[in-house]
Scaffold this active site. Structure first.
Site, PDB file in Angstrom:
ATOM      1  N   ARG A   1       0.805  -1.150   0.078  1.00 31.39           N
ATOM      2  CA  ARG A   1      -0.061  -0.127  -0.043  1.00 31.39           C
ATOM      3  C   ARG A   1       0.918   1.476   0.229  1.00 31.39           C
ATOM      4  O   ARG A   1       0.476   2.313   0.516  1.00 31.39           O
ATOM      5  CB  ARG A   1      -0.792   0.168   1.079  1.00 31.39           C
TER       6      ARG A   1
ATOM      7  N   GLU B   1      -4.053   3.103   6.543  1.00 33.50           N
ATOM      8  CA  GLU B   1      -3.799   3.074   5.156  1.00 33.50           C
ATOM      9  C   GLU B   1      -4.293   4.291   4.198  1.00 33.50           C
ATOM     10  O   GLU B   1      -3.862   4.935   3.429  1.00 33.50           O
ATOM     11  CB  GLU B   1      -4.685   1.955   4.354  1.00 33.50           C
TER      12      GLU B   1
ATOM     13  N   CYS C   1     -10.422   0.351   3.356  1.00 37.32           N
ATOM     14  CA  CYS C   1      -9.987  -0.012   4.559  1.00 37.32           C
ATOM     15  C   CYS C   1      -9.176   0.944   5.215  1.00 37.32           C
ATOM     16  O   CYS C   1      -8.581   1.830   4.718  1.00 37.32           O
ATOM     17  CB  CYS C   1      -9.251  -1.212   4.338  1.00 37.32           C
TER      18      CYS C   1
HETATM   19  N1  EPU Z   1     -12.643 -10.069   9.364  1.00 35.76           N
HETATM   20  C1  EPU Z   1     -13.143 -10.134  10.581  1.00 35.76           C
HETATM   21  N2  EPU Z   1     -13.912  -8.975  10.902  1.00 35.76           N
HETATM   22  C2  EPU Z   1     -14.284  -8.063   9.945  1.00 35.76           C
HETATM   23  C3  EPU Z   1     -13.454  -8.173   8.866  1.00 35.76           C
HETATM   24  C4  EPU Z   1     -12.573  -9.257   8.510  1.00 35.76           C
HETATM   25  O1  EPU Z   1     -13.142 -11.051  11.326  1.00 35.76           O
HETATM   26  O2  EPU Z   1     -14.744  -7.162  10.675  1.00 35.76           O
HETATM   27  C5  EPU Z   1     -11.769 -11.180   9.171  1.00 35.76           C
HETATM   28  C6  EPU Z   1     -12.450 -12.176   8.102  1.00 35.76           C
HETATM   29  O3  EPU Z   1     -13.341 -13.181   8.202  1.00 35.76           O
HETATM   30  C7  EPU Z   1     -11.322 -12.915   7.151  1.00 35.76           C
HETATM   31  C8  EPU Z   1      -9.935 -11.799   7.487  1.00 35.76           C
HETATM   32  O4  EPU Z   1     -10.652 -11.029   8.489  1.00 35.76           O
HETATM   33  O5  EPU Z   1     -10.813 -14.176   7.946  1.00 35.76           O
HETATM   34  C9  EPU Z   1      -9.535 -11.168   6.053  1.00 35.76           C
HETATM   35  O6  EPU Z   1     -10.715 -10.259   5.620  1.00 35.76           O
HETATM   36  P1  EPU Z   1     -11.162 -10.095   4.216  1.00 35.76           P
HETATM   37  O7  EPU Z   1     -11.003 -11.257   3.394  1.00 35.76           O
HETATM   38  O8  EPU Z   1     -12.535  -8.916   4.243  1.00 35.76           O
HETATM   39  O9  EPU Z   1      -9.857  -9.095   3.866  1.00 35.76           O
HETATM   40  P2  EPU Z   1      -9.184  -7.927   4.558  1.00 35.76           P
HETATM   41  O10 EPU Z   1      -7.810  -8.192   4.672  1.00 35.76           O
HETATM   42  O11 EPU Z   1      -9.906  -7.382   5.646  1.00 35.76           O
HETATM   43  C10 EPU Z   1      -8.046  -7.076   2.312  1.00 35.76           C
HETATM   44  C11 EPU Z   1      -7.755  -5.616   1.600  1.00 35.76           C
HETATM   45  C12 EPU Z   1      -8.965  -5.104   1.273  1.00 35.76           C
HETATM   46  C13 EPU Z   1      -9.447  -5.848   0.183  1.00 35.76           C
HETATM   47  C14 EPU Z   1      -9.695  -7.304   0.752  1.00 35.76           C
HETATM   48  C15 EPU Z   1     -10.303  -8.392  -0.509  1.00 35.76           C
HETATM   49  C16 EPU Z   1      -6.362  -4.465   3.352  1.00 35.76           C
HETATM   50  C17 EPU Z   1      -5.975  -3.494   4.284  1.00 35.76           C
HETATM   51  N3  EPU Z   1      -7.488  -4.847   2.954  1.00 35.76           N
HETATM   52  O12 EPU Z   1      -9.202  -6.929   3.290  1.00 35.76           O
HETATM   53  O13 EPU Z   1      -8.689  -3.877   0.504  1.00 35.76           O
HETATM   54  O14 EPU Z   1     -10.677  -5.371  -0.422  1.00 35.76           O
HETATM   55  O15 EPU Z   1      -8.462  -7.788   1.333  1.00 35.76           O
HETATM   56  O16 EPU Z   1      -9.452  -8.620  -1.299  1.00 35.76           O
HETATM   57  O17 EPU Z   1      -5.094  -4.976   2.678  1.00 35.76           O
HETATM   58  C18 EPU Z   1      -8.595  -1.460   0.735  1.00 35.76           C
HETATM   59  O18 EPU Z   1      -7.157  -1.418   0.922  1.00 35.76           O
HETATM   60  O19 EPU Z   1      -9.149  -0.405   1.042  1.00 35.76           O
HETATM   61  C19 EPU Z   1      -9.357  -2.494   0.846  1.00 35.76           C
HETATM   62  C20 EPU Z   1     -10.589  -2.746   1.202  1.00 35.76           C
END
Ligand code: EPU
Length: 310
Positions: free
Chosen positions: A177, A296, A226
């Protein structure tokens, strides 16, 4: 800014004290002292000259989807590259690859549509990533399926003196990022390389990823995606949920009850409300897990010093 030498460049749209909330996906933010909307590189050069002569700071805003703008606004010039910086061209690199050149103001959403139409496989990951392609290249936007740093072949930038230069992929210092770029450089064009695949297959992938985002994340409007970066091998959303902050409100800002790493604007939230929630999430996660969450979202404008961790 005052004085005869400091008249705005002729022909450039310049707005004084322009509220920035409407230029961001958060829908939050005080006014830009001076908002400039150049429509070509020549106008951009004139705007940069003007800022230099007047000794005013310059802030560049892309699609406004990864920023939180101070309630007290942004001093100096804010430059937004949209109309005129939204051209695109593409040329095959042999039978299996394509090189795409997109103006910094070209929208990620439109690029994803083209990726589906033409079978640009490696750009499908941008499905649901908001904002402009220039902004996406600068913040190394991405998702689990890919990052901009995987596909950027080069960037054309203008420096503070208005000189244009191409930076090759090999010169770009990308991390998660983040792109480390001299602060005086403004990205005006992004070169992307992609493998070619069957358009139907790429469209299906895009459809699947869009659907997943719609289920797991709150809508794009009223947030900046995020808020925190994911710490190594963990998820900021999981951590913030684990400390019980999902659904927590401050004023009209709320830690999303869909995905805890999104802070959403329920109406007329202030940047200060968002920052109270962000600080709370950071503190609770630190106390409970000993993990320091890094933002971020980029905070722009006056008052940044109040949050030394930004
Ligand atoms: N989770 C929770 N509670 C929540 C949210 C997530 O327990 O409220 C758990 C989910 O169940 C899962 C894990 O956390 O086991 C990961 O969650 P998710 O798949 O939603 O992905 P993320 O790591 O939270 C990342 C990127 C997103 C991108 C998604 C999907 C970052 C900071 N975030 O989110 O990017 O859309 O993967 O590819 O890298 C952004 O950068 O603005 C963004 C939205």
């Amino acid at each position: 800014m005052s004085g005869p030498a400091l008249k705005p460049p002729a022909g450039v749209t310049v707005l004084f004290d322009e509220p920035l909330a409407g230029w961001t996906s958060f829908g939050i933010g005080g006014p830009a002292e001076i908002l400039c909307l150049p429509t070509d590189e020549d106008q951009l050069r004139q705007v940069l000259d003007w800022a230099r002569q007047a000794g005013r700071p310059v802030t560049v805003l892309g699609g406004g989807s990864n920023v939180l703008i101070s309630d007290r606004g942004v001093p100096g010039l804010v430059i937004i590259l949209r109309q005129g910086f939204d051209r695109i061209s593409h040329q095959p690199l042999g039978p299996e690859e394509v090189l795409i050149r997109a103006g910094a103001g070209f929208s990620s959403g439109r690029l994803v549509s083209l990726a589906g139409e033409h079978g640009w496989l490696d750009l499908a990951f941008l499905a649901g990533v908001p904002g402009s392609i220039g902004g996406a290249a600068v913040v190394n936007a991405g998702a689990a399926e890919g990052w901009m740093s995987d596909v950027v072949q080069g960037l054309r930038v203008l420096n503070g003196q208005g000189r244009s230069r191409r930076l090759d992929r090999a010169e770009l210092d990308y991390t998660y990022r983040c792109l480390r770029l001299d602060p005086d450089k403004i990205v005006v064009e992004v070169e992307l390389k992609s493998r070619l695949a069957e358009p139907g297959t790429v469209s299906q992938m895009i459809g699947r990823w869009l659907k997943r985002r719609r289920v797991r994340q709150p809508g794009g409007a009223g947030s900046a995606g995020c808020f925190f970066k994911n710490p190594p091998r963990d998820s900021a959303g999981r951590l913030i949920e684990a400390v019980g902050l999902k659904g927590r409100r401050c004023g009209a800002a709320m830690i999303s009850d869909v995905h805890a790493n999104f802070i959403v604007n329920l109406g007329r939230a202030r940047a200060a409300d968002v920052m109270v929630l962000a600080e709370r999430a950071r503190t609770e996660v630190w106390i409970r897990f000993g993990i320091e969450l890094e933002p971020e979202v980029r905070f722009l404008g006056r008052g940044r010093e109040k949050w030394p961790w930004l």
